[in-house]
Motif scaffolding. Structure first.
Motif, PDB file in Angstrom:
ATOM      1  N   VAL A 121       6.682  -1.531  -0.405  1.00 35.97           N
ATOM      2  CA  VAL A 121       6.159  -0.505  -1.016  1.00 35.97           C
ATOM      3  C   VAL A 121       5.624  -0.828  -2.354  1.00 35.97           C
ATOM      4  CG1 VAL A 121       6.906   1.885  -1.731  1.00 35.97           C
ATOM      5  CG2 VAL A 121       7.325   1.082   0.393  1.00 35.97           C
ATOM      6  N   ARG A 122       6.024  -1.663  -3.034  1.00 32.94           N
ATOM      7  CA  ARG A 122       5.799  -1.999  -4.283  1.00 32.94           C
ATOM      8  C   ARG A 122       4.440  -2.782  -4.460  1.00 32.94           C
ATOM      9  NH1 ARG A 122       9.981  -5.033  -7.666  1.00 32.94           N
ATOM     10  NH2 ARG A 122      11.855  -3.871  -6.861  1.00 32.94           N
ATOM     11  N   LYS A 123       4.078  -3.342  -3.092  1.00 33.72           N
ATOM     12  CA  LYS A 123       3.012  -4.509  -3.162  1.00 33.72           C
ATOM     13  C   LYS A 123       1.698  -3.464  -3.385  1.00 33.72           C
ATOM     14  CE  LYS A 123       3.903  -8.078   0.100  1.00 33.72           C
ATOM     15  NZ  LYS A 123       3.723  -8.226   1.395  1.00 33.72           N
ATOM     16  N   LYS A 124       0.581  -4.137  -4.090  1.00 34.33           N
ATOM     17  CA  LYS A 124      -0.638  -3.620  -4.400  1.00 34.33           C
ATOM     18  C   LYS A 124      -1.098  -2.965  -3.174  1.00 34.33           C
ATOM     19  CE  LYS A 124      -1.462  -5.599  -8.966  1.00 34.33           C
ATOM     20  NZ  LYS A 124      -1.175  -7.002  -8.973  1.00 34.33           N
ATOM     21  N   SER A 125      -1.489  -4.234  -2.209  1.00 29.84           N
ATOM     22  CA  SER A 125      -2.184  -3.847  -0.978  1.00 29.84           C
ATOM     23  C   SER A 125      -1.568  -2.400  -0.398  1.00 29.84           C
ATOM     24  CB  SER A 125      -1.905  -4.904   0.010  1.00 29.84           C
ATOM     25  OG  SER A 125      -0.475  -5.263   0.196  1.00 29.84           O
ATOM     26  N   PHE A 126      -0.065  -2.241  -0.219  1.00 27.25           N
ATOM     27  CA  PHE A 126       0.352  -0.981   0.200  1.00 27.25           C
ATOM     28  C   PHE A 126      -0.214   0.309  -0.498  1.00 27.25           C
ATOM     29  CE2 PHE A 126       3.519   2.542  -0.042  1.00 27.25           C
ATOM     30  CZ  PHE A 126       3.653   2.624   1.482  1.00 27.25           C
ATOM     31  N   ILE A 127      -0.204   0.073  -1.897  1.00 30.05           N
ATOM     32  CA  ILE A 127      -0.673   1.245  -2.447  1.00 30.05           C
ATOM     33  C   ILE A 127      -2.158   1.657  -2.241  1.00 30.05           C
ATOM     34  CG2 ILE A 127      -0.941   2.286  -4.893  1.00 30.05           C
ATOM     35  CD1 ILE A 127       1.582   0.253  -5.561  1.00 30.05           C
ATOM     36  N   ILE A 128      -2.787   0.638  -2.450  1.00 27.29           N
ATOM     37  CA  ILE A 128      -4.132   0.850  -2.019  1.00 27.29           C
ATOM     38  C   ILE A 128      -4.573   1.244  -0.766  1.00 27.29           C
ATOM     39  CG2 ILE A 128      -6.518  -0.711  -1.999  1.00 27.29           C
ATOM     40  CD1 ILE A 128      -5.458  -2.430  -4.018  1.00 27.29           C
ATOM     41  N   ILE A 129      -3.945   0.605   0.364  1.00 29.36           N
ATOM     42  CA  ILE A 129      -4.331   1.194   1.714  1.00 29.36           C
ATOM     43  C   ILE A 129      -3.806   2.763   1.908  1.00 29.36           C
ATOM     44  CG2 ILE A 129      -3.733   0.804   4.234  1.00 29.36           C
ATOM     45  CD1 ILE A 129      -3.647  -2.149   3.694  1.00 29.36           C
ATOM     46  N   THR A 130      -2.562   2.956   1.287  1.00 30.30           N
ATOM     47  CA  THR A 130      -2.144   4.331   1.205  1.00 30.30           C
ATOM     48  C   THR A 130      -3.077   5.190   0.837  1.00 30.30           C
ATOM     49  OG1 THR A 130      -0.064   3.162   1.121  1.00 30.30           O
ATOM     50  CG2 THR A 130      -0.083   5.783   1.023  1.00 30.30           C
ATOM     51  N   ILE A 131      -3.861   4.907  -0.336  1.00 22.45           N
ATOM     52  CA  ILE A 131      -4.556   6.144  -0.981  1.00 22.45           C
ATOM     53  C   ILE A 131      -6.029   5.734  -0.350  1.00 22.45           C
ATOM     54  CG2 ILE A 131      -5.530   6.303  -3.123  1.00 22.45           C
ATOM     55  CD1 ILE A 131      -3.255   5.340  -4.549  1.00 22.45           C
ATOM     56  N   LEU A 132      -6.464   4.882   0.093  1.00 20.50           N
ATOM     57  CA  LEU A 132      -7.880   4.537   0.538  1.00 20.50           C
ATOM     58  C   LEU A 132      -7.849   5.117   2.099  1.00 20.50           C
ATOM     59  CD1 LEU A 132      -9.356   1.141  -0.355  1.00 20.50           C
ATOM     60  CD2 LEU A 132     -10.024   3.490  -1.257  1.00 20.50           C
ATOM     61  N   ALA A 138       9.614  -0.305   9.395  1.00 25.76           N
ATOM     62  CA  ALA A 138       9.488   1.233  10.042  1.00 25.76           C
ATOM     63  C   ALA A 138       9.486   2.280   9.275  1.00 25.76           C
ATOM     64  CB  ALA A 138      10.488   1.399  11.071  1.00 25.76           C
ATOM     65  N   LEU A 139      10.327   1.959   8.064  1.00 27.19           N
ATOM     66  CA  LEU A 139      10.386   3.121   7.007  1.00 27.19           C
ATOM     67  C   LEU A 139       9.118   3.226   6.170  1.00 27.19           C
ATOM     68  CD1 LEU A 139      14.093   3.164   5.819  1.00 27.19           C
ATOM     69  CD2 LEU A 139      13.012   4.816   7.448  1.00 27.19           C
ATOM     70  N   VAL A 140       8.707   1.754   6.074  1.00 27.26           N
ATOM     71  CA  VAL A 140       7.529   1.682   5.168  1.00 27.26           C
ATOM     72  C   VAL A 140       6.289   2.029   6.214  1.00 27.26           C
ATOM     73  CG1 VAL A 140       5.564   0.049   4.516  1.00 27.26           C
ATOM     74  CG2 VAL A 140       8.181  -0.372   4.155  1.00 27.26           C
ATOM     75  N   GLY A 141       6.210   2.073   7.463  1.00 28.00           N
ATOM     76  CA  GLY A 141       5.186   2.822   8.184  1.00 28.00           C
ATOM     77  C   GLY A 141       5.296   4.459   8.110  1.00 28.00           C
ATOM     78  N   ILE A 142       6.550   4.901   8.011  1.00 28.11           N
ATOM     79  CA  ILE A 142       6.746   6.177   8.168  1.00 28.11           C
ATOM     80  C   ILE A 142       6.597   6.910   6.952  1.00 28.11           C
ATOM     81  CG2 ILE A 142       8.608   8.315   8.273  1.00 28.11           C
ATOM     82  CD1 ILE A 142       9.675   6.398  10.574  1.00 28.11           C
ATOM     83  N   THR A 143       6.835   6.274   5.717  1.00 25.87           N
ATOM     84  CA  THR A 143       6.242   6.845   4.339  1.00 25.87           C
ATOM     85  C   THR A 143       4.866   6.735   4.401  1.00 25.87           C
ATOM     86  OG1 THR A 143       8.107   5.461   3.436  1.00 25.87           O
ATOM     87  CG2 THR A 143       6.549   6.206   2.057  1.00 25.87           C
ATOM     88  N   PHE A 180       2.685   7.170   6.627  1.00 19.10           N
ATOM     89  CA  PHE A 180       2.175   8.147   7.383  1.00 19.10           C
ATOM     90  C   PHE A 180       2.040   9.627   6.769  1.00 19.10           C
ATOM     91  CE2 PHE A 180       3.652   6.435  11.774  1.00 19.10           C
ATOM     92  CZ  PHE A 180       2.390   5.675  11.871  1.00 19.10           C
ATOM     93  N   LEU A 181       3.529   9.859   6.213  1.00 17.06           N
ATOM     94  CA  LEU A 181       3.566  11.169   5.513  1.00 17.06           C
ATOM     95  C   LEU A 181       2.553  11.097   4.301  1.00 17.06           C
ATOM     96  CD1 LEU A 181       7.555  11.251   5.741  1.00 17.06           C
ATOM     97  CD2 LEU A 181       5.808  12.191   7.109  1.00 17.06           C
ATOM     98  N   ILE A 182       2.545  10.101   3.621  1.00 19.18           N
ATOM     99  CA  ILE A 182       1.414  10.213   2.559  1.00 19.18           C
ATOM    100  C   ILE A 182      -0.089  10.548   3.226  1.00 19.18           C
ATOM    101  CG2 ILE A 182       0.548   8.920   0.528  1.00 19.18           C
ATOM    102  CD1 ILE A 182       3.147   7.520   0.321  1.00 19.18           C
ATOM    103  N   TRP A 183      -0.114   9.818   4.074  1.00 18.55           N
ATOM    104  CA  TRP A 183      -1.514   9.868   4.746  1.00 18.55           C
ATOM    105  C   TRP A 183      -1.817  11.518   5.245  1.00 18.55           C
ATOM    106  CZ3 TRP A 183      -1.922   4.899   8.503  1.00 18.55           C
ATOM    107  CH2 TRP A 183      -2.060   3.784   7.623  1.00 18.55           C
ATOM    108  N   ILE A 184      -0.742  11.969   5.906  1.00 18.62           N
ATOM    109  CA  ILE A 184      -0.822  13.125   6.418  1.00 18.62           C
ATOM    110  C   ILE A 184      -1.111  14.265   5.193  1.00 18.62           C
ATOM    111  CG2 ILE A 184       0.458  15.087   7.363  1.00 18.62           C
ATOM    112  CD1 ILE A 184       1.566  13.042   9.385  1.00 18.62           C
ATOM    113  N   VAL A 185      -0.612  14.131   4.205  1.00 16.55           N
ATOM    114  CA  VAL A 185      -0.354  15.096   3.069  1.00 16.55           C
ATOM    115  C   VAL A 185      -1.807  14.981   2.331  1.00 16.55           C
ATOM    116  CG1 VAL A 185       0.478  15.550   0.737  1.00 16.55           C
ATOM    117  CG2 VAL A 185       2.336  15.090   2.943  1.00 16.55           C
TER     118      VAL A 185
END
Lengths: 440, 313
Positions: A18-29, A238-243, A245-250
């Protein structure tokens, strides 16, 4: 004690990712991309339709068509009679009209010319032909029946027919639905679940491989049991994935709402509704949860049911692929070798992807049925079928089979993983792997 | 008391026998050398002691009772194939690994801080491991091995890849840990360090234990009646007498003395040699030459392999 260790592993797997830059970027983009995908075509269509207002000057030598064409938001008709060449010149000179339709008085049949200067909408020609056919046919009919235009109009009203598609489910509940809509949503669901399963399952593969090639695995398994390590990794990812999703949905809801407000501010609602196929897509501009209520009316399945099934099939599908990929990661030494072992698992997955369009157009056929029962393809195929409606027993059977297969996968990985992670340097043959399976 | 007792442990992999009824005891508080050629079964034995794998038959006792899962808290393991998470920060990683051993976060943090201070490497704390040099990584790894203060340590080839300075540092650490009461199993091919550090050894070859015991006892057991004799000056009489009655293996002429390496034939003892030399010259020094661990290793392994040629891989 041992649970604490599993929790520690879950926490590490989760936090480092979750701390990785790539996670944050993909989650927002991602939500921005989705919102853009939804909003952009709509905005573009609106924009182009609005600006393309065509005015047609009709020079009708037959006098059959005067006031007969239908004025729409995009096309305006004016009528005049006189010399075409002269009128044409005037019409184009002061740019009052985009084109001039000249209908020739010809006893042999109907002939007309459409003159234009600059580019005209491609649909204009066919639309004119259609309207002229209808008007001419009605005129002939009217003449041969010898009735007044008023009576004729009433007659037309009376003979108008329409067909509405209504699906009846097991409990006898009826729903109007639009097949194309189901098809599109089904395909989207199928592709989306494929992507998330493959993205997160291959993260498990890479994680297992990382620990093995780093050689840290030997230190780890001297502190915890191999299965704790694996469970921690799979659950953490799996929890990373669910996190995500939730951010994506919101975020997607948020962005679509903002985009919706923006669209609403610019467009008169009726216009919008008319343009977007009777209001089904026009719901976007309502910018709140009523979007889903409205869309729901067109589905055989409710939106919440789709989301619930999505979660089930994501979790089970992910677990199936994650365990199989973990087994793969444990027996190889580098990522390129892993393909050789993932092949048997990946082929059904690719087949399911190739068949998405076929299954979307025929969601209750034999092919769709069997692919939604086979556990390696069912998460994808079932999601494609869901919007069109799936008998409840089929859904339950598919879920049950998937769960049973998952149990088999867990047994399989338990045998392979703990042997595999401690083997360096050589790739085991399939025969050796079968030997591991037989050994207690 | 023995901290570890291995009874008749056998482990078979799909295509070969890794351990064949191996038994050994590690007394508490010693440095125990686990020796053997590559592929002899040392790593398998070490993995069994760490409960990474389990024996097909036989049993392992830890502090007098059958070893159990929770004993990992008291065991520290530095595997031959070392590694850390490359992207993870050194400090965070060491704490994580200590927590997996059962240490709570706060204690791990305090101890690690102390340890990092002692080594003067506090500024490595927040650096990802991949940014550290190989020597630094090995230091961090060693610290993580002992952070939970294990009473029993297993070090597999700990010196490989260390420069002489770090090797010395490591030897000091081992010495300190021993002084604090820890028992250490040292698996290595470096026989010089075995002689230097180990109290007890076991030699494993072709899945079997072929030798075990106190290092000095073993060396005496394999002594070959070879002595070193240094005398004041060389005379022809002495040379002649030695050649006749004994077997001179080597003669080393120094500026003011001569050094002989002499093998005593069957039936003669050290006193016979001294008595024979005494009438002629001044004896400057006299001592027995014990075989080196290196010699014992090679001899034992080779003679075993000659006796069991069919089992060689």
């Amino acid at each position: 004690m041992s649970n604490n260790k599993t929790l520690l592993i879950i926490a590490r797997e989760y936090i480092t990712r979750v701390r990785k830059k790539s996670f944050i970027i993909i989650t927002i983009l991602m939500p921005i991309l989705i919102a853009a995908l939804i909003a952009l075509p709509t905005l573009l269509v609106l924009h182009s339709e609005q600006s393309q207002h065509t005015s047609v000057l009709v020079v009708d030598d037959t006098e059959i068509f005067i006031n007969g064409f239908e004025n729409t938001d995009n096309v305006n008709f004016s009528y005049i009679s006189g010399n075409v060449d002269q009128l044409k010149k005037e019409a184009f000179e002061d740019e009052k009209y985009d084109c001039v339709l000249h209908i020739l008085d010809n006893s042999a049949g109907l002939r007309s010319n459409l003159y234009y200067r600059e580019h005209i909408p491609t649909t204009l020609q066919s639309s004119l032909e259609g309207q002229m056919d209808e008007i001419f046919f009605n005129k002939m009919l009217q003449d041969s029946l010898h009735i007044t235009p008023d009576r004729f109009a009433k007659l037309q009203e009376l003979t108008k027919s329409s067909v509405t598609t209504i699906q009846v489910d097991d409990e006898g509940v009826e729903r109007e639905n639009i097949a194309e809509m189901n098809e599109i949503v089904g395909m989207m669901c199928g592709f989306f679940i494929y992507f998330v399963i493959i993205i997160f399952a291959s993260q498990v593969l890479r994680g297992v491989l990382e620990e093995k090639t780093n050689r840290i695995v030997e230190v780890l398994v001297s502190s915890v049991k191999p299965m704790q390590l694996l469970v921690g990794k799979i659950v953490g990812i799996a929890l990373v994935g669910i996190t995500q999703f939730l951010i994506w949905i919101v975020l997607t809801f948020g962005l679509v709402s903002v985009a919706g407000l923006f669209v609403k501010g610019n467009i008169v609602p009726e216009e919008m509704a008319e343009m977007t196929d009777g209001g089904s897509m026009g719901a976007i501009n309502n910018a709140d949860f009523s979007v889903f209520q409205k869309i729901n009316e067109y589905f055989s399945f409710s939106f919440s049911e789709i989301i619930l099934c999505f979660f089930f099939f994501f979790v089970v599908g992910y677990l199936i692929y994650a365990t199989l990929y973990a087994a793969t990661g444990s027996v190889v030494d580098n990522e390129s070798d892993s393909q050789q072992y993932t092949m048997p698992v990946t082929i059904p997955l690719i087949l399911a992807i190739i068949l998405i369009p076929t299954i979307a157009t025929n969601p209750s056929g034999q092919l769709a049925f069997w692919f939604s029962m086979i556990p390696l393809t069912s998460p994808i195929t079932m999601m494609v079928r869901l919007p069109a409606g799936v008998p409840f027993w089929q859904l339950l059977t598919s879920m049950g089979v998937a769960l049973l297969f998952l149990l088999f996968c867990i047994w399989f990985v338990a045998k392979i993983y703990r042997v595999g992670i401690l083997m360096y340097g050589k790739k085991p043959s399939w025969r050796e792997i079968f030997k591991w399976l037989r050994k207690a | 008391m023995n901290i570890i007792e291995v009874h008749e442990v056998t482990k078979r992999y799909s295509n070969h026998l890794a351990l064949d009824r191996v038994s050994l005891s590690v007394p508490e508080g010693v440095v125990f050398g686990l020796l053997g050629p590559n592929g002899a079964g040392k790593t398998t034995l070490i993995r069994i002691l760490n409960q990474i794998t389990f024996p097909d038959s036989g049993s392992v006792y830890f502090k007098g009772r059958p070893i159990e899962a929770d004993d990992v808290r008291q065991i520290g393991y530095l595997p031959e194939e070392r590694g850390l998470y490359k992207k993870m920060k050194a400090g965070e990683q060491a704490i994580y690994l200590a927590q997996l051993k059962g240490l709570d976060r706060e204690t791990a943090f305090k101890r690690l801080r102390k340890k990092f201070q002692q080594y003067d490497i506090l500024d490595w704390w927040n650096r990802p491991v991949e940014e550290l040099s190989k020597g630094m990584q090995q230091k961090v790894q060693f610290i993580t091995t002992i952070l939970h203060e294990p009473s029993f340590l297993i070090l597999d080839e700990p010196f490989s890849g260390f420069d002489p300075i770090n090797t010395n540092l490591l030897k000091e650490e081992i010495h300190n840990l021993k002084k604090q009461g820890a028992t250490i199993i040292l698996s290595t091919h470096n026989m010089a360090s075995v002689e230097e550090i180990c109290d007890e050894i076991a030699l494993i070859n072709q899945s079997q234990k072929i030798l075990e015991g106190n290092l000095y006892d073993i060396k005496t057991q394999f002594k070959k009646n070879v002595f070193s004799l240094e005398i004041g000056g060389e005379t022809t009489e002495v040379t002649q007498m030695l050649a006749e009655q004994f077997e001179v293996l080597a003669t080393n002429r120094l500026p003011h003395s001569v050094q002989y390496t002499i093998h005593l034939p069957e039936g003669k003892c050290a006193n016979d040699l001294l008595a024979a030399v005494m009438p002629y010259v001044n004896i400057l020094s006299f001592n027995e030459i014990l075989p080196t661990m290196n010699e014992i290793f090679i001899e034992q392994v080779e003679s075993f392999n000659q006796a069991h040629p069919h089992e060689q891989q």
